[in-house]
Motif scaffolding. Structure first.
Motif, PDB file in Angstrom:
ATOM      1  N   SER A 361      21.477   6.040 -25.130  1.00 28.88           N
ATOM      2  CA  SER A 361      20.433   6.241 -24.125  1.00 28.88           C
ATOM      3  C   SER A 361      21.007   6.934 -22.889  1.00 28.88           C
ATOM      4  CB  SER A 361      19.834   4.887 -23.719  1.00 28.88           C
ATOM      5  OG  SER A 361      20.823   4.084 -23.110  1.00 28.88           O
ATOM      6  N   GLU A 362      20.089   7.508 -22.102  1.00 27.24           N
ATOM      7  CA  GLU A 362      20.518   8.209 -20.893  1.00 27.24           C
ATOM      8  C   GLU A 362      21.153   7.263 -19.888  1.00 27.24           C
ATOM      9  OE1 GLU A 362      20.678  11.346 -20.119  1.00 27.24           O
ATOM     10  OE2 GLU A 362      19.984  11.900 -22.140  1.00 27.24           O
ATOM     11  N   GLU A 363      20.648   6.030 -19.875  1.00 28.95           N
ATOM     12  CA  GLU A 363      21.209   5.061 -18.930  1.00 28.95           C
ATOM     13  C   GLU A 363      22.658   4.741 -19.286  1.00 28.95           C
ATOM     14  OE1 GLU A 363      20.368   0.513 -17.311  1.00 28.95           O
ATOM     15  OE2 GLU A 363      18.995   1.473 -18.752  1.00 28.95           O
ATOM     16  N   LYS A 364      22.903   4.514 -20.593  1.00 21.90           N
ATOM     17  CA  LYS A 364      24.273   4.236 -21.012  1.00 21.90           C
ATOM     18  C   LYS A 364      25.151   5.465 -20.850  1.00 21.90           C
ATOM     19  CE  LYS A 364      23.379   0.484 -24.238  1.00 21.90           C
ATOM     20  NZ  LYS A 364      23.549   0.003 -25.639  1.00 21.90           N
ATOM     21  N   ARG A 365      24.562   6.637 -21.131  1.00 20.23           N
ATOM     22  CA  ARG A 365      25.341   7.864 -21.002  1.00 20.23           C
ATOM     23  C   ARG A 365      25.812   8.040 -19.543  1.00 20.23           C
ATOM     24  NH1 ARG A 365      25.615  12.166 -24.358  1.00 20.23           N
ATOM     25  NH2 ARG A 365      23.858  11.330 -25.579  1.00 20.23           N
ATOM     26  N   SER A 366      24.915   7.760 -18.589  1.00 18.91           N
ATOM     27  CA  SER A 366      25.289   7.869 -17.171  1.00 18.91           C
ATOM     28  C   SER A 366      26.395   6.870 -16.818  1.00 18.91           C
ATOM     29  CB  SER A 366      24.072   7.634 -16.282  1.00 18.91           C
ATOM     30  OG  SER A 366      23.083   8.600 -16.534  1.00 18.91           O
TER      31      SER A 366
END
Length: 559
Positions: A361-366
């Motif tokens: 997910s984008e949150e984990k990627r960030s």
């Protein structure tokens, strides 16, 4: 380097040092013993020379007395001119034992008792006649020994002549003095006979006077004969004052041997220390001389040798200590850096794989990107510290310092310091209350303060209050920047150790917060290169860690 290997190195160095010191001690003792022996030999040689000269002087004075007595007319032996020879009385002994004295007849009873001592007059005369016919005096006749060497140089230069040779030299001197004495007295007697006519009707002839000890008293005897008439033989004698004769003879050598004494010599000499003129043995007494010591060149050489040996041992010890410490620092650096690199590299590999996997997910990627960024900044800070410390160790100076205000120096770095503290949920409280200009290099000061803030972020995270304070205090010669946190603090016993480079081992790096133990050592070196210092002090609140960065004031240098 393992402590086992270091211990063997120190043991080997200690053995070498003991060998060197032992050799120097043996050499020093040998030199001192040799110098003491040489000094003693020189003192003995000087004493022998003084005694030789004293004997010559005394015999010269004694020969003058003997010449004076030999020149006294036979028929006016006890009358006429006065004598300079100290005496008690003059006497004559006839062949029939008749004892007469014209100058002191009152002493005849004492003289008769002294001469006889249980023997009749004829025995006394025969005994005295036998002595006088011997030709030489028993006390001055050297015994048979080695052939004495010649005298090619003064005795002072023969410092190492053996005692046997010294005795032979003394016997040779005695023979020479005896020959000189006989020749001098005989010549004086011939001169007197040539210029002095005998009394009318007198045909008496006198032999050379010879001194003897008779029952403890000193006598000077000579034979009086009439040519072809042995019956008219007689002995003329002088009863000498032995103590006065000693004083006259000792006065001749008072400057050479001030404490010398003369003793009665009744036996023949083995060492030649007797007079040829009178039966006295010379006792030199005590000759005051400075205690033997090392000559200045020898002493300086020994001091230089000992200093060189001690300095060599100290230099070797410092070199070994430096090599061991360098080896330990290298091992600690390799271990700590290996651990420090392993953790971020593992993080890079893990999060790189996660970023490349589908379904992230984008949150984990960030979050993954932020963690990678923090690890990269951590590695960058580590590499920067290592490179900066390497440059200082090689003596490469940083950019030159310049005068600037404290606010101008600190405000530009506020944002970076706050961002580093924010990663540990800490806040920065910076208060600048002075405008005193300082001599500083902004990059170096920022590097110092960032290392202090980085340490506070590691160790004071979660403190209460979550605050790091920076205060500026100006003194007469320095401006101090104080950095304090409210974390667990630093024990007093560790406040000097933390400034050592690479003080963390691999175990310390694994058990404590990240770091290789280089930041504080680098920061102190940078502060000192600016003319200031970095100190770890007791925090004002009594809790946490407190550091003071001292920078020189520029306005003090202008005054």
């Amino acid at each position: 380097m393992r402590s086992f290997h270091a211990g063997w190195i120190w043991i080997s160095l200690a053995i070498c040092a003991l060998v060197i010191l032992g050799a120097m001690t043996w050499l020093t003792r040998g030199v001192i013993a040799s110098e003491a022996e040489l000094s003693s030999a020189e003192v003995r040689a000087d004493l022998q020379e003084r005694m030789r000269l004293s004997l010559w002087r005394m015999d010269a004075a004694g020969s003058a007395m003997l010449i004076e007595e030999s020149q006294r007319p036979v028929d006016a032996f006890a009358t006429g001119r006065r004598s300079s020879v100290p005496l008690r009385m003059r006497f004559e002994i006839a062949r029939n034992g008749l004892l007469v004295s014209q100058d002191h007849p009152e002493l005849l009873p004492d003289l008769r008792v002294l001469l006889e001592k249980g023997r009749d007059h004829q025995a006394v005369f025969q005994a005295l006649w036998g002595k006088l016919e011997g030709g030489t005096s028993d006390w001055s006749t050297p015994s048979v020994g080695i052939e004495p060497p010649p005298f090619p140089e003064p005795l002072q230069k023969q410092a190492r002549v053996s005692e046997v040779v010294q005795k032979a030299i003394g016997r040779n001197e005695l023979l020479n003095r005896g020959r000189m004495l006989d020749q001098t007295v005989a010549k004086g007697l011939d001169t007197q006979n040539a210029f002095q006519m005998p009394a009318a009707g007198s045909s008496l002839q006198a032999g050379l006077p010879r001194p003897f000890w008779i029952n403890g008293e000193l006598m000077l005897l000579r034979v009086v004969t009439s040519p072809g008439a042995r019956a008219s033989q007689a002995i003329q004698g002088v009863w000498l004052d032995a103590d006065s004769v000693k004083q006259l003879l000792l006065a001749e050598s008072a400057d050479l041997l001030p404490t010398a004494r003369l003793k009665a010599a009744v036996e023949r000499s083995d060492d030649g220390m007797v007079l040829a003129s009178f039966p006295f043995r010379l006792d030199a007494g005590t000759l005051s001389s400075p205690p033997p010591g090392l000559r200045e060149p020898i002493l300086l050489s020994l001091i230089a040798g000992w200093c060189a040996a001690v300095l060599a041992i100290l230099a070797a010890s410092m070199l070994v200590r430096g090599v061991i410490r360098l080896s330990e620092r290298r091992a600690s650096f390799v271990s700590a850096v290996t651990h420090e690199l392993r953790t971020p590299l593992t993080t890079f590999q893990l999060y790189s794989d996660l970023l490349g996997s589908p379904g992230v997910s984008e949150e984990k990627r960030s979050h993954y990107v932020r963690v990678l960024s923090l690890e990269a900044a951590r590695l960058s800070h580590l590499v920067e510290n290592v490179l900066a410390f390497s440059g200082i160790e090689r003596g490469n100076p940083r950019s030159s310092v310049r005068a600037m205000g404290v606010a101008e120096l600190l405000e530009p770095m506020r944002h970076r310091l706050e961002n580093r503290l924010a990663t540990a949920d800490l806040r920065l409280d910076m208060e600048i209350t002075t405008a005193s200009p300082v001599n500083a290099n902004p990059d170096a000061v920022e590097h110092i303060l960032f290392n202090l803030i980085d340490n506070a972020s590691k160790y004071a995270s979660g403190s209460s209050p979550p605050l790091v304070e920076i205060r500026v205090i100006s003194t007469a010669s320095h401006t101090s920047i104080c950095v304090a946190d409210h974390g667990p603090g630093i024990p007093a016993t560790e406040r000097q150790r933390i400034f050592r480079a690479f003080h963390k081992s691999a175990h310390d790096a694994a058990e404590t917060r990240p770091g290789v133990g280089l930041g504080l050592a680098l920061s102190r070196s940078l502060a000192r290169s600016l003319g200031g210092d970095l100190l770890c002090t007791e925090p004002p609140s009594g809790k946490g860690a407190s550091f003071i960065v001292k920078l020189p004031r520029s306005d003090m240098q202008k005054r």
